[in-house]
Design an enzyme around this catalytic site. Structure first.
Site, short mmCIF file in Angstrom:
data_model
loop_
_atom_site.label_atom_id
_atom_site.label_comp_id
_atom_site.label_asym_id
_atom_site.label_seq_id
_atom_site.Cartn_x
_atom_site.Cartn_y
_atom_site.Cartn_z
N SER A 55 -51.75 29.20 -16.07
CA SER A 55 -52.57 28.01 -15.83
C SER A 55 -54.07 28.23 -16.04
O SER A 55 -54.84 27.26 -16.00
CB SER A 55 -52.32 27.46 -14.43
N LYS A 58 -55.44 26.06 -18.78
CA LYS A 58 -55.84 24.66 -18.59
C LYS A 58 -57.34 24.44 -18.80
O LYS A 58 -57.76 23.44 -19.39
CB LYS A 58 -55.43 24.20 -17.19
N TYR A 165 -50.74 18.68 -8.52
CA TYR A 165 -50.80 19.65 -9.59
C TYR A 165 -49.60 19.48 -10.52
O TYR A 165 -48.45 19.45 -10.06
CB TYR A 165 -50.81 21.05 -8.99
#
Length: 383
Positions: A55, A58, A165
């Site tokens: 992640s 991102k 999330y």
């Protein structure tokens, strides 16, 4: 910085981590890097070890969208469906009864800003028992499959009504490709990695790359090598910008130092100072980041960061709305990756930190305790 080196070696000796690399940077340069343990077989971990950053990808995607926004090619308030009509097929999963899922149409459309800030209505199954049940009973592929069908998560709430999330950044990657015309891997290479000299940040590791081994925390507290790689199959059908990248601590520090410098690094400006300032501002308003209970404990512990401090979200990062005594300041930006790669940067104190290992579950308590001790030591000695 012997005291920091000692902390890393102690964390390995105490089995808080299998191996670890950590780095501290300022806007002018990296001021310390330390490592302990072997990352791959008998090869020692280093700031050139390649990590699956999951992640932490991102923020790269959001930066790409900011580049297009500054060029007037993208507006954060655009509806997603105006760029990707296929997103119109997504419905809200209202609940399940046995094997039967109940859907309805969303009451509003999703914007690009909501994709970037996790207000889109899309969630991860790791923290949503209804969604986990849906995937378990339906047999549909999840985003980690690398399949294009893995994008088709249902909404779990109406866009813009809460923070959760999820997979919104994977759709944002498709938005960037559609607007720009280049495949996302080429876009990232030409627009971000090459200008910032992130020479080892890749979507596909090469044969010569030293990729860190993955370890699992056993129920008895010990560590064991993972039997399989949890990353998406290579090559996937598409590069999901929520998790697809591999990077090194040295490379990712260059990315963070660009943000400490408000969009510029070593004479190369990626975005303007004004764009960087607005990018780092809170985008949630009255919403805050909640704590999320894990429903897949082998993958993640409960989703909790600094539980007593209010947190928001900028266009690319979680954001501290309050500082923590002896640790990061108000306005600091942070995030992490599934295998316990973590970072934060604090523009008030001119500090950026990268801490990386490859360990499941995410937010593993022994690892998080080691990282908290490291953070306190960094602020005591650098702030």
């Amino acid at each position: 910085m012997q005291y920091l080196d000692d902390l890393l070696h102690d964390s390995v000796q105490r089995r808080q981590v299998p191996y670890i690399v950590a780095s501290v940077g300022r806007s002018a340069g990296t001021v310390w890097t330390g490592q302990a343990g072997n990352a791959a077989g008998d090869i020692e971990a280093s700031d050139q070890t390649l990590f699956r950053i999951f992640s932490m990808t991102k923020a790269i995607a959001a930066t790409g969208a900011a580049i297009l926004a500054e060029r007037k090619q993208l507006d954060w308030n655009w509806p997603v469906a105006a760029v990707l009509p296929q997103s119109n097929s997504l419905e809200v999963l209202d609940g399940m009864r046995g094997n039967v899922a109940f859907f309805r149409r969303p009451r509003s459309g999703t914007t690009l800003l909501q994709l970037a800030t996790h207000q889109s209505g899309l969630a991860y199954e790791y923290y949503d028992p209804v969604l986990a049940h849906y995937f378990d009973r339906s047999g549909k592929p999840t985003i980690i499959s690398g399949l294009k069908k893995g994008l088709l998560y249902p909404f779990r709430f109406d866009p813009g009504t809460r923070w959760r999330y999820g997979t919104g950044i994977d759709w944002l990657g498709l938005v960037i490709e559609t607007i720009d015309g280049r495949p996302i891997d080429r876009f990232c290479r030409e627009e971000i990695f090459e200008p910032l000299q992130m020479t080892h940040t890749v979507f596909e590791p090469g044969r010569a790359d030293v990729v860190g081994d993955i370890f699992l925390r056993r129920p008895d507290g010990g560590l064991t090598a993972a039997p399989v790689d949890v990353a998406a199959p290579r090559p996937p059908e598409f590069y999901a910008m929520g998790h697809a990248l591999y990077s090194t601590p040295a490379d990712y520090m260059r990315f963070l130092r660009m943000w400490l410098n408000h969009g510029e690094l070593d004479g190369r400006r990626l975005i303007s100072t004004d764009t960087a300032t607005s990018f780092l501002a809170d985008q949630l308003g009255e919403l805050t980041l909640p704590e999320l209970s894990s429903c897949v404990p082998r993958s993640s512990h409960d989703f909790v960061f600094f539980p007593r401090a209010r947190k928001g979200h900028s266009l690319g990062f979680a954001r501290m709305q309050e500082g923590v005594a002896g640790m990061r300041s108000e306005g600091s930006q942070f995030w992490g990756g599934l295998l316990n790669t973590h970072f934060w940067f604090d523009t008030r104190r001119d500090i950026a930190v990268v801490v990386m290992t490859q360990l499941l579950p995410f937010l593993d308590p022994p690892f998080m305790a080691a990282m908290a001790g490291l953070e306190k030591s960094i602020y005591h000695n650098f702030a």
